[in-house]
Design an enzyme around this catalytic site. Structure first.
Site, PDB file in Angstrom:
ATOM      1  N   GLY A  37       0.844  -1.205   0.000  1.00  0.00           N
ATOM      2  CA  GLY A  37       0.000   0.000   0.000  1.00  0.00           C
ATOM      3  C   GLY A  37       0.864   1.234   0.000  1.00  0.00           C
ATOM      4  CD  GLU A  53       0.884   3.538  -3.235  1.00  0.00           C
ATOM      5  OE1 GLU A  53       1.721   2.621  -3.259  1.00  0.00           O
ATOM      6  OE2 GLU A  53       1.194   4.738  -3.276  1.00  0.00           O
ATOM      7  CD  GLU A  57       4.045  -1.569  -2.153  1.00  0.00           C
ATOM      8  OE1 GLU A  57       3.061  -0.845  -1.949  1.00  0.00           O
ATOM      9  OE2 GLU A  57       4.695  -2.114  -1.247  1.00  0.00           O
ATOM     10  CG  ASP A  73       0.840   8.650  17.271  1.00  0.00           C
ATOM     11  OD1 ASP A  73       1.888   9.100  16.760  1.00  0.00           O
ATOM     12  OD2 ASP A  73       0.299   9.148  18.270  1.00  0.00           O
ATOM     13  CD  GLU A 102      13.067 -11.557   0.642  1.00  0.00           C
ATOM     14  OE1 GLU A 102      12.373 -12.577   0.830  1.00  0.00           O
ATOM     15  OE2 GLU A 102      13.943 -11.180   1.430  1.00  0.00           O
TER      16      GLU A 102
END
Ligand SMILES: Cc1cc2nc3c(=O)[nH]c(=O)nc-3n(C[C@H](O)[C@H](O)[C@H](O)COP(=O)(O)OP(=O)(O)OC[C@H]3O[C@@H](n4cnc5c(N)ncnc54)[C@H](O)[C@@H]3O)c2cc1C
Length: 301
Positions: A37, A53, A57, A73, A102
């Site tokens: 992501g 994404e 990716e 956070d 990988e």
């Protein structure tokens, strides 16, 4: 102070295994395995971002179903984000770009032993839990079985749900509609108890409301697209050993209707007190239904 970013990630499953990528060339969790992501771009929504994404990716066409949003956070990386996670089908073969070194497909029991980036381990645990309880959200079509105004601005809608549809009382369904070419979803609490083959909404129709005007026009026989169930506002098992006390205002009573009728139908023997507020007498929701429930189950006040 870290700015709050928006990111989108994917839970991709194939033959009982889940796709993870090893993070590369990044300032956060470098070298850790994690879910694929990335960041939302200017003007993008979570759904469009996750599709883009995943294509960039891992070279997969992804058909996302929303799972949940999480707050991230991690002060050690000056990282704060709202992360939207999705699951769903894919097309194609995995080919990674430079963002990961990988990729691999892992069984849930293997993931349990791994240390993952961000809170991806918790996300996988939540996903596996919902999957095992068969309460993962779905996108499905439904037919309106009944639609009528029950007061000046409250509309009652009864609609079909698939035979296998399960939810926990207190959860909601989102109604999809297209506005300016974009799909929007508006959540409404499920007022009925599970296992009936249908479900119910009570909707306050606000004059200037956008979803309200869509919901206000629905009539018997119309088809709608729903997404869900979703939401964590449910009665915890440990609370079912105690008396239950509910306070609601207006249509806020709807989630409680589902919770109260289902625990009573399950044989809950302790006391249930419902304190419900309404703007005026004409707006009291489900008075008859509650009175009848109180007659059948004297432990409901
Ligand atoms: C988990 C969840 C469950 C929900 N369940 C229900 C439900 O069971 N029944 C239900 O009717 N709604 C429910 N809602 C609210 C619903 O999702 C919408 O927000 C609501 O219908 C207003 O949407 P709209 O697009 O019509 O109004 P918008 O176009 O978003 O708002 C128009 C204007 O109306 C104002 N407004 C919004 N809501 C109200 C209100 N209740 N009273 C007065 N003014 C308001 C807004 O501030 C805005 O100024 C739920 C929301 C959540 C998050």
């Amino acid at each position: 102070m870290a700015r709050n970013r928006k990111t989108a990630g994917a839970i991709i499953e194939k033959d009982g295994k889940f796709l993870l990528v090893k993070r590369n060339n990044t300032k956060t969790f470098e070298g850790y395995w994690g879910l694929p992501g990335g960041n939302l771009e200017e003007g993008e929504n979570f759904e469009d971002a996750v599709k883009r994404e995943i294509k960039e990716e891992v070279n997969l066409d992804f058909y996302p179903v929303p799972f949940r949003k999480y707050a991230e956070d991690f002060p050690q990386f000056s990282w704060k984000a709202t992360a939207g996670f999705f699951f769903g089908k894919t097309n194609g073969n995995v080919k990674i770009n430079g963002e990961s070194s990988e990729f691999g497909w892992f069984l849930p029991r293997e993931i349990k032993k791994m240390e993952l980036a961000f809170n991806h381990k918790k996300i996988m645990e939540d996903f596996m839990e919902q999957k095992s309880k068969k309460i993962l959200p779905k996108i499905f079509n439904s037919k309106i079985l009944e639609a009528r105004k029950i007061s000046s601005d409250i509309k009652y809608i009864k609609f079909s749900v698939p035979g296998e549809f399960e939810f926990t009382p207190g959860q909601y369904l989102s109604v999809s509609r297209i506005s300016d070419g974009k799909k929007l979803r508006t959540p409404y609490s499920i007022a009925s108890s599970p296992g009936k083959g249908f479900a119910e909404f009570f909707i306050r129709i606000i004059d200037v409301g956008k979803a309200s005007s869509y919901m206000g026009n629905l009539k018997k026989g119309d088809e709608i697209e729903l997404f869900g169930p979703a939401g964590k506002f449910v009665i915890e098992e440990s609370s079912k050993r105690k008396d239950l006390f509910f306070i609601s205002n207006g249509t806020g009573i709807t989630a409680f209707l589902s919770m109260i009728s289902s625990v009573l139908e399950e044989g809950f023997g302790k006391k249930i007190i419902l304190l419900a507020g309404f703007r005026n007498e004409n707006e009291i929701l489900c008075e008859k239904r509650l009175i009848n429930l109180g007659k059948k189950f004297p432990n409901l006040e």
